[in-house]
Design a protein around this motif. Structure first.
Motif, short mmCIF file in Angstrom:
data_model
loop_
_atom_site.label_atom_id
_atom_site.label_comp_id
_atom_site.label_asym_id
_atom_site.label_seq_id
_atom_site.Cartn_x
_atom_site.Cartn_y
_atom_site.Cartn_z
N LEU A 178 2.34 18.99 0.18
CA LEU A 178 2.27 19.28 -1.33
C LEU A 178 2.06 18.27 -2.16
O LEU A 178 2.75 17.24 -1.96
CB LEU A 178 3.60 19.99 -1.70
CG LEU A 178 3.65 20.80 -2.91
CD1 LEU A 178 5.01 21.86 -2.97
CD2 LEU A 178 3.74 20.23 -4.25
N VAL A 179 0.98 18.24 -2.92
CA VAL A 179 0.40 16.95 -3.63
C VAL A 179 0.81 17.19 -5.01
O VAL A 179 0.76 18.39 -5.60
CB VAL A 179 -0.81 16.69 -3.33
CG1 VAL A 179 -1.02 16.29 -1.56
CG2 VAL A 179 -1.89 17.92 -3.56
N ALA A 180 0.68 16.02 -5.68
CA ALA A 180 0.92 15.91 -7.25
C ALA A 180 0.37 14.82 -7.74
O ALA A 180 -0.16 13.76 -7.28
CB ALA A 180 2.41 16.02 -7.48
N PRO A 181 -0.06 14.71 -9.33
CA PRO A 181 -0.64 13.66 -9.61
C PRO A 181 0.37 12.43 -9.62
O PRO A 181 1.71 12.75 -9.50
CB PRO A 181 -1.01 14.16 -11.14
CG PRO A 181 -0.06 15.14 -11.38
CD PRO A 181 0.26 15.78 -10.06
N PRO A 182 -0.04 11.13 -9.51
CA PRO A 182 0.78 9.90 -9.64
C PRO A 182 1.73 9.65 -10.41
O PRO A 182 2.84 9.44 -10.35
CB PRO A 182 -0.30 8.80 -9.56
CG PRO A 182 -1.64 9.36 -9.37
CD PRO A 182 -1.55 10.75 -9.82
N LYS A 196 13.50 12.32 -3.29
CA LYS A 196 13.63 12.49 -1.77
C LYS A 196 14.19 14.03 -1.75
O LYS A 196 14.89 14.40 -2.33
CB LYS A 196 14.70 11.46 -1.20
CG LYS A 196 14.09 10.33 -1.16
CD LYS A 196 13.10 10.15 -0.41
CE LYS A 196 12.61 8.35 -0.50
NZ LYS A 196 11.23 8.14 0.37
N ARG A 197 13.77 14.68 -0.63
CA ARG A 197 14.00 16.11 -0.22
C ARG A 197 14.31 16.98 -1.22
O ARG A 197 15.33 17.49 -1.64
CB ARG A 197 15.50 15.89 0.60
CG ARG A 197 15.24 15.19 1.89
CD ARG A 197 16.49 15.32 2.71
NE ARG A 197 16.80 16.47 2.91
CZ ARG A 197 16.18 17.35 4.05
NH1 ARG A 197 15.24 16.84 4.61
NH2 ARG A 197 16.54 18.59 4.49
N ILE A 198 13.20 17.30 -1.77
CA ILE A 198 13.26 18.05 -3.10
C ILE A 198 13.45 19.73 -2.84
O ILE A 198 12.49 20.06 -1.74
CB ILE A 198 11.77 17.85 -3.78
CG1 ILE A 198 11.55 16.60 -4.12
CG2 ILE A 198 11.61 18.93 -5.02
CD1 ILE A 198 10.21 16.32 -4.72
N ALA A 199 14.16 20.51 -3.33
CA ALA A 199 14.44 21.80 -2.78
C ALA A 199 13.47 22.49 -3.22
O ALA A 199 12.77 22.38 -4.54
CB ALA A 199 15.53 22.25 -3.57
N PRO A 200 12.77 23.65 -2.30
CA PRO A 200 11.67 24.41 -2.93
C PRO A 200 11.97 24.93 -3.93
O PRO A 200 11.22 25.26 -5.00
CB PRO A 200 11.42 25.22 -2.00
CG PRO A 200 12.03 24.69 -0.61
CD PRO A 200 13.23 23.88 -1.11
N LYS A 201 13.37 25.47 -4.43
CA LYS A 201 13.53 26.23 -5.71
C LYS A 201 13.39 25.47 -7.06
O LYS A 201 12.99 26.05 -8.00
CB LYS A 201 14.99 26.83 -5.55
CG LYS A 201 15.22 27.78 -4.66
CD LYS A 201 16.62 28.52 -4.89
CE LYS A 201 16.69 29.52 -3.54
NZ LYS A 201 18.06 30.33 -3.86
N LEU A 224 4.43 14.83 -2.03
CA LEU A 224 5.97 15.26 -2.42
C LEU A 224 6.56 15.32 -1.35
O LEU A 224 6.13 16.04 -0.38
CB LEU A 224 5.90 16.19 -3.55
CG LEU A 224 5.41 16.27 -4.90
CD1 LEU A 224 5.52 17.25 -5.89
CD2 LEU A 224 5.70 14.86 -5.60
N ASP A 225 7.85 14.91 -1.37
CA ASP A 225 8.68 15.00 -0.23
C ASP A 225 9.61 16.36 -0.61
O ASP A 225 10.58 16.47 -1.05
CB ASP A 225 9.82 13.69 -0.20
CG ASP A 225 10.61 13.97 1.04
OD1 ASP A 225 10.57 14.85 1.84
OD2 ASP A 225 11.64 13.16 1.15
N VAL A 226 9.12 17.58 -0.19
CA VAL A 226 9.40 18.74 -0.19
C VAL A 226 10.26 19.36 1.07
O VAL A 226 9.65 19.33 2.05
CB VAL A 226 8.64 20.04 -0.82
CG1 VAL A 226 9.34 21.31 -1.09
CG2 VAL A 226 7.92 19.32 -2.18
N VAL A 227 11.30 19.56 1.06
CA VAL A 227 11.89 20.44 2.07
C VAL A 227 11.21 21.43 2.99
O VAL A 227 10.85 22.26 2.09
CB VAL A 227 13.53 20.77 1.95
CG1 VAL A 227 14.08 21.44 3.02
CG2 VAL A 227 14.51 19.69 1.36
N GLY A 228 11.13 21.45 3.98
CA GLY A 228 10.36 22.45 4.65
C GLY A 228 8.73 22.26 4.93
O GLY A 228 8.01 22.58 5.59
#
Length: 304
Positions: free
Chosen positions: A171-175, A183-188, A261-265
């Motif tokens: 999952l990518v985002a602009p800088p 860290k460990r961003i929840a999908p919700k 992005l550091d997304v859980v899953g």
């Protein structure tokens, strides 16, 4: 009627006219003059004893006899191609031809594999088509290629599919996105974020939507874009987030144009498959390239 008097040359000419629905375009494709081509079709029609085409206005159409003969010509052409492959196989893998159809996402890695293969086997003629999933499924159904390289193999077609490499999705985002560095961003947490998505039916999109649905999240679709390159530019421009194959964003992540992005899953692990119709007899060149892919399978960049 004695079809033994028909020649392969006449059948090839007739088949070209049937495929192009035009005497002029067939003549151009075969590098023949229109009068020469018309004469050959006329002689074939006389041998068959029935009209092969009918003209309505400026358009030509196959008659019932024409349709039957066109199907036979396709069978003959397939058999002649197989004969060529069999004869080339007797000469070894150093000669022959290879026709590939690859998914747009795979164009970042398979051409490199193909380059190494061609360097090792310079006598093999190679043709490669790059398309989306719908394109590849159509070509696969029509048996137009030796091998197809894609993500999820089709369930509606009787095919052989062999996984040969991982295809991690990140999952990518602009800088400058607020979630960069978290860290460990929840999908919700992403339920309110706009997403840039591939077209419906895309394997990447299906995998992404399936994952977020399992997390009770419905993606907020801001834009649908038909290519990974356009998606990367759109995300870099700050219009939303996107899920893309690691292989497609290696350069952008290294340059800092995009941030993972550091997304859980995540990463979501998919596979790449080499696919071909069940029962298809692969040429020596196709078998050699299939083996080459397994021996030199691409390695995705390490997720950060």
């Amino acid at each position: 009627m004695n079809l033994r008097h028909a020649t392969l040359h006449q059948l090839r000419i007739f088949h070209a006219v049937a495929q192009h629905n035009s005497f002029a375009r067939a003549a151009e494709a075969l590098h023949l003059s229109p009068p020469t081509l018309s004469l050959q079709v006329k002689q074939l029609s006389e041998t068959v004893g029935q009209a092969l085409f009918e003209q309505l206005g400026k358009k030509i159409y196959l008659t019932a006899a024409g349709h039957t003969l066109a199907e036979a010509c396709a069978d003959i052409e397939t058999r002649m191609d197989r004969l060529s492959e069999d004869l080339e196989a007797l000469r070894g893998v150093e000669r022959g031809s290879l026709k590939l159809a690859i998914l747009t996402t795979v164009k970042y890695t398979v051409p490199k594999l193909l380059g190494g293969f061609c360097a090792a086997h310079p006598g093999i003629d190679v043709a490669m088509v790059v398309g989306n999933r719908e394109n590849l499924l159509q070509r696969l159904a029509n048996n137009q290629d030796d091998l197809c390289i894609m993500g999820q193999p089709p369930e509606q077609l009787d095919v052989v599919s062999e996984p040969f490499a991982d295809n991690p999705l990140v999952l990518v985002a602009p800088p400058d996105h607020p979630l960069v560095g978290k860290k460990r961003i929840a999908p919700k947490r992403l339920a309110s974020e706009p997403f840039i998505l591939r077209e419906p039916g895309s394997g990447t999109r299906l995998t992404s939507e399936k994952f977020f649905a399992s997390q009770s999240v419905t993606l907020k679709n801001r834009l649908e874009v038909g290519s990974n390159e356009a998606i990367k530019q759109t995300v870099a421009g700050g219009l939303g987030l996107a899920v893309l194959s690691t292989h497609t964003v290696t350069a952008e992540l290294a340059l800092g144009e995009l941030v993972q992005l550091d997304v859980v899953g995540f990463p979501l692990i998919r596979r790449w498959y080499v696919v071909y119709p069940r029962g298809k007899r692969l040429s020596a060149a196709a078998l050699a390239f299939k083996d080459w892919m397994f021996e030199h399978q691409p390695k995705a960049g390490r997720a950060r």
